[in-house]
Each structure stands twice: as C-alpha cells, then as structure tokens.
Design a protein around this motif. Structure first.
Motif, PDB file in Angstrom:
ATOM      1  N   ASN A  26       0.799  -1.226   0.000  1.00  0.00           N
ATOM      2  CA  ASN A  26       0.000   0.000   0.000  1.00  0.00           C
ATOM      3  C   ASN A  26       0.832   1.277   0.000  1.00  0.00           C
ATOM      4  O   ASN A  26       0.332   2.337  -0.347  1.00  0.00           O
ATOM      5  N   LEU A  27       2.072   1.191   0.415  1.00  0.00           N
ATOM      6  CA  LEU A  27       2.887   2.387   0.541  1.00  0.00           C
ATOM      7  C   LEU A  27       3.255   2.973  -0.806  1.00  0.00           C
ATOM      8  O   LEU A  27       3.594   2.282  -1.750  1.00  0.00           O
ATOM      9  N   LYS A  28       3.170   4.287  -0.866  1.00  0.00           N
ATOM     10  CA  LYS A  28       3.638   5.056  -2.002  1.00  0.00           C
ATOM     11  C   LYS A  28       2.988   4.635  -3.316  1.00  0.00           C
ATOM     12  O   LYS A  28       3.498   4.902  -4.379  1.00  0.00           O
ATOM     13  N   LYS A  29       1.879   3.963  -3.230  1.00  0.00           N
ATOM     14  CA  LYS A  29       1.190   3.525  -4.426  1.00  0.00           C
ATOM     15  C   LYS A  29      -0.037   4.401  -4.633  1.00  0.00           C
ATOM     16  O   LYS A  29      -0.872   4.514  -3.765  1.00  0.00           O
ATOM     17  N   ALA A  30      -0.115   5.029  -5.771  1.00  0.00           N
ATOM     18  CA  ALA A  30      -1.267   5.885  -6.060  1.00  0.00           C
ATOM     19  C   ALA A  30      -2.300   5.056  -6.812  1.00  0.00           C
ATOM     20  O   ALA A  30      -2.419   5.121  -8.029  1.00  0.00           O
ATOM     21  N   ASP A  31      -3.012   4.228  -6.076  1.00  0.00           N
ATOM     22  CA  ASP A  31      -4.031   3.379  -6.673  1.00  0.00           C
ATOM     23  C   ASP A  31      -5.224   4.212  -7.112  1.00  0.00           C
ATOM     24  O   ASP A  31      -5.470   5.285  -6.582  1.00  0.00           O
ATOM     25  N   PRO A  32      -6.001   3.671  -8.061  1.00  0.00           N
ATOM     26  CA  PRO A  32      -7.226   4.376  -8.458  1.00  0.00           C
ATOM     27  C   PRO A  32      -8.153   4.546  -7.252  1.00  0.00           C
ATOM     28  O   PRO A  32      -8.208   3.697  -6.370  1.00  0.00           O
ATOM     29  N   ILE A  33      -8.869   5.651  -7.241  1.00  0.00           N
ATOM     30  CA  ILE A  33      -9.783   5.952  -6.139  1.00  0.00           C
ATOM     31  C   ILE A  33     -11.207   5.797  -6.650  1.00  0.00           C
ATOM     32  O   ILE A  33     -11.541   6.274  -7.734  1.00  0.00           O
ATOM     33  N   ASP A  34     -12.034   5.136  -5.854  1.00  0.00           N
ATOM     34  CA  ASP A  34     -13.458   5.022  -6.170  1.00  0.00           C
ATOM     35  C   ASP A  34     -14.110   6.359  -5.871  1.00  0.00           C
ATOM     36  O   ASP A  34     -14.198   6.777  -4.726  1.00  0.00           O
ATOM     37  N   ALA A  99      -5.644   6.247   0.718  1.00  0.00           N
ATOM     38  CA  ALA A  99      -5.698   6.140  -0.740  1.00  0.00           C
ATOM     39  C   ALA A  99      -5.382   7.472  -1.409  1.00  0.00           C
ATOM     40  O   ALA A  99      -4.749   7.516  -2.471  1.00  0.00           O
ATOM     41  N   GLU A 100      -5.798   8.575  -0.776  1.00  0.00           N
ATOM     42  CA  GLU A 100      -5.646   9.912  -1.356  1.00  0.00           C
ATOM     43  C   GLU A 100      -4.213  10.444  -1.257  1.00  0.00           C
ATOM     44  O   GLU A 100      -3.747  11.157  -2.151  1.00  0.00           O
ATOM     45  N   MET A 101      -3.529  10.131  -0.179  1.00  0.00           N
ATOM     46  CA  MET A 101      -2.217  10.751   0.088  1.00  0.00           C
ATOM     47  C   MET A 101      -1.193  10.589  -1.033  1.00  0.00           C
ATOM     48  O   MET A 101      -0.516  11.556  -1.386  1.00  0.00           O
ATOM     49  N   PRO A 102      -1.026   9.402  -1.636  1.00  0.00           N
ATOM     50  CA  PRO A 102      -0.046   9.308  -2.735  1.00  0.00           C
ATOM     51  C   PRO A 102      -0.399  10.208  -3.919  1.00  0.00           C
ATOM     52  O   PRO A 102       0.491  10.761  -4.563  1.00  0.00           O
ATOM     53  N   HIS A 103      -1.684  10.396  -4.185  1.00  0.00           N
ATOM     54  CA  HIS A 103      -2.104  11.287  -5.271  1.00  0.00           C
ATOM     55  C   HIS A 103      -1.742  12.740  -4.943  1.00  0.00           C
ATOM     56  O   HIS A 103      -1.267  13.485  -5.803  1.00  0.00           O
ATOM     57  N   MET A 104      -1.978  13.125  -3.686  1.00  0.00           N
ATOM     58  CA  MET A 104      -1.632  14.492  -3.271  1.00  0.00           C
ATOM     59  C   MET A 104      -0.120  14.700  -3.344  1.00  0.00           C
ATOM     60  O   MET A 104       0.342  15.749  -3.795  1.00  0.00           O
ATOM     61  N   ASP A 186      -8.317  11.821  -6.529  1.00  0.00           N
ATOM     62  CA  ASP A 186      -7.121  11.330  -7.208  1.00  0.00           C
ATOM     63  C   ASP A 186      -6.401  12.534  -7.825  1.00  0.00           C
ATOM     64  O   ASP A 186      -6.888  13.663  -7.750  1.00  0.00           O
ATOM     65  N   GLU A 187      -5.256  12.282  -8.422  1.00  0.00           N
ATOM     66  CA  GLU A 187      -4.440  13.384  -8.933  1.00  0.00           C
ATOM     67  C   GLU A 187      -5.151  14.167 -10.038  1.00  0.00           C
ATOM     68  O   GLU A 187      -5.087  15.393 -10.077  1.00  0.00           O
ATOM     69  N   GLU A 191      -6.025  18.138  -9.935  1.00  0.00           N
ATOM     70  CA  GLU A 191      -5.591  19.072 -10.982  1.00  0.00           C
ATOM     71  C   GLU A 191      -6.766  19.878 -11.529  1.00  0.00           C
ATOM     72  O   GLU A 191      -6.666  21.097 -11.710  1.00  0.00           O
ATOM     73  N   THR A 192      -7.886  19.215 -11.790  1.00  0.00           N
ATOM     74  CA  THR A 192      -9.060  19.892 -12.340  1.00  0.00           C
ATOM     75  C   THR A 192      -9.587  20.943 -11.383  1.00  0.00           C
ATOM     76  O   THR A 192      -9.890  22.075 -11.768  1.00  0.00           O
ATOM     77  N   LEU A 193      -9.699  20.587 -10.093  1.00  0.00           N
ATOM     78  CA  LEU A 193     -10.219  21.523  -9.103  1.00  0.00           C
ATOM     79  C   LEU A 193      -9.268  22.709  -8.893  1.00  0.00           C
ATOM     80  O   LEU A 193      -9.705  23.842  -8.751  1.00  0.00           O
ATOM     81  N   ILE A 194      -7.977  22.444  -8.908  1.00  0.00           N
ATOM     82  CA  ILE A 194      -6.993  23.510  -8.747  1.00  0.00           C
ATOM     83  C   ILE A 194      -7.026  24.457  -9.951  1.00  0.00           C
ATOM     84  O   ILE A 194      -6.928  25.670  -9.810  1.00  0.00           O
ATOM     85  N   ASP A 195      -7.196  23.902 -11.151  1.00  0.00           N
ATOM     86  CA  ASP A 195      -7.291  24.730 -12.351  1.00  0.00           C
ATOM     87  C   ASP A 195      -8.482  25.692 -12.291  1.00  0.00           C
ATOM     88  O   ASP A 195      -8.447  26.765 -12.890  1.00  0.00           O
ATOM     89  N   ASP A 196      -9.533  25.303 -11.559  1.00  0.00           N
ATOM     90  CA  ASP A 196     -10.720  26.148 -11.433  1.00  0.00           C
ATOM     91  C   ASP A 196     -10.552  27.272 -10.402  1.00  0.00           C
ATOM     92  O   ASP A 196     -11.403  28.160 -10.308  1.00  0.00           O
ATOM     93  N   LEU A 197      -9.483  27.245  -9.627  1.00  0.00           N
ATOM     94  CA  LEU A 197      -9.273  28.272  -8.606  1.00  0.00           C
ATOM     95  C   LEU A 197      -8.784  29.571  -9.243  1.00  0.00           C
ATOM     96  O   LEU A 197      -8.064  29.560 -10.229  1.00  0.00           O
ATOM     97  N   ASP A 198      -9.182  30.685  -8.633  1.00  0.00           N
ATOM     98  CA  ASP A 198      -8.725  32.012  -9.093  1.00  0.00           C
ATOM     99  C   ASP A 198      -7.441  32.391  -8.377  1.00  0.00           C
ATOM    100  O   ASP A 198      -7.249  32.122  -7.231  1.00  0.00           O
TER     101      ASP A 198
END
Length: 198
Positions: A26-34, A99-104, A186-187, A191-198
């Motif tokens: 599980n460590l350092k693995k950015a698995d897909p998130i449901d 699950a989220e931490m490796p993506h972040m 997930d990553e 990225e999408t949410l950050i792109d929407d920030l002003d």
C-alpha cells in the motif's frame, strides 16, 4: 520452550509478516480511487456570496488558525494568501485518506510549485490513538513532503465542521473558499479543481 509458546511465536511471526506485506503493497502507491461516494460542492453562479466574511460558505474566508507541524514550525492559514490552497483534513486510520495521500504527494512533487499551490493537510491528531508518533510513521512511510499541521486539540476540525474525512477546502489566492470536497481525490481530480481556482 513448550509447544504452546512455539505456536504463539509462529502465529505472531505469520501475522507480522502479513502486516509487513500488506503495508509494503500500500505504501507510495497511487491506486485508483473510487469516486462514487465523493461529493464536490462548488458555487453554481446563481447566488450572491458574502465575499470576505469569515465562514464556511463559498466566497467566505475560512476561519484562520495557527497550528504546529511535526517539524515544530508554525503554520498560519492567513499567511498563505496569494497562493491556491488545498486545505485537507485527514487521519492515519482513515482508508480513503490513505488512498488519497499518494495522489496528493504526486501532485505536490510534480505540479504544485509551477501552479502556485500549497497543500496543507491538517492531521486530526486528537483522533489518533497513538498521537503524534503514528502521524510521524505515516508521513515517513508515504514520503509526504507537503505541510502537515497537527490539530492536537480537535478545535480546528470542529471549527471546520469536519464530520467526514477526508474533507478538503479548495481556497482561491484571495483566501476565499471555492470548493469543498468530501471524500478522497485522485491526482486528476485535484488538478481539475486547482485549475478552477482564481
């Protein structure tokens, strides 16, 4: 040694080996998130917002706080104005947080600096059964390098009405709330949410 003691030792070794194998997988693995249970709330453009008022609604400035990180540094949220901020609340015992931490971390390592983003992952330390020690172990095992302040009293989590974890507030560069995410990201979502920030 009697047979009973040998049996306990063997059982302990087997259990320990299974835990080590599970942790290593599980460590350092950015698995897909449901994402089926993830709720992303954002303004729909139909309402007027009290921009600049302190609160937890869209357009509000979130409550300011000052917390200490594991390194002993002090982090004050209001001092991050001018950056896009991913304000995440999490705990080590929370499977979606794991699950989220490796993506972040991947986003932080690959894109945060060029996109003027700061990730602030507030650990709800008051809910950790082994306190700061387990947080340090988690950070080391996942190789996390973004800011992780410790909410040792639970006051900040209460103030932000964190009833589900992970919960993330996405903040514009002026410090106001743009989106609220309840559930893991997930990553690509990040990225999408950050792109929407002003």
């Amino acid at each position: 040694m009697n047979k009973k003691v040998i049996g306990y030792v063997i059982a302990a070794l087997l259990i320990g080996s299974m835990v080590v194998i599970m942790v290593n997988e599980n460590l350092k693995k950015a698995d897909p998130i449901d994402k089926s249970n993830v709720l992303i709330e954002s303004k729909d453009g139909s309402g007027e917002f009290a921009a600049g008022e302190v609160g937890l609604d869209f357009g509000n400035l979130p409550p300011d706080f000052e917390l200490t990180t594991l390194d002993g540094d002090t982090l004050k949220l209001s001092e991050l104005k001018g950056k896009k901020v991913v304000l995440n609340f999490w705990a080590t015992w929370c499977p979606p947080c794991k699950a989220e931490m490796p993506h972040m971390q991947n986003y932080y390592r690959n894109s945060a600096e060029e996109n003027n983003v700061e990730i602030v992952a507030v650990n709800l330390t008051s809910s950790e059964n082994r306190g700061v020690k387990v947080v340090r172990e988690f950070i080391d095992s996942y190789g996390l390098t973004f800011k992780i302040p410790l909410d040792e009293t639970g006051i900040v989590g209460e103030e932000y009405q964190v009833f589900q974890i992970p919960t993330t507030y996405m903040l514009n560069t002026d410090g106001t709330i743009s989106q609220i995410v309840k559930g893991p990201m997930d990553e690509a979502t990040l990225e999408t949410l950050i792109d929407d920030l002003d």
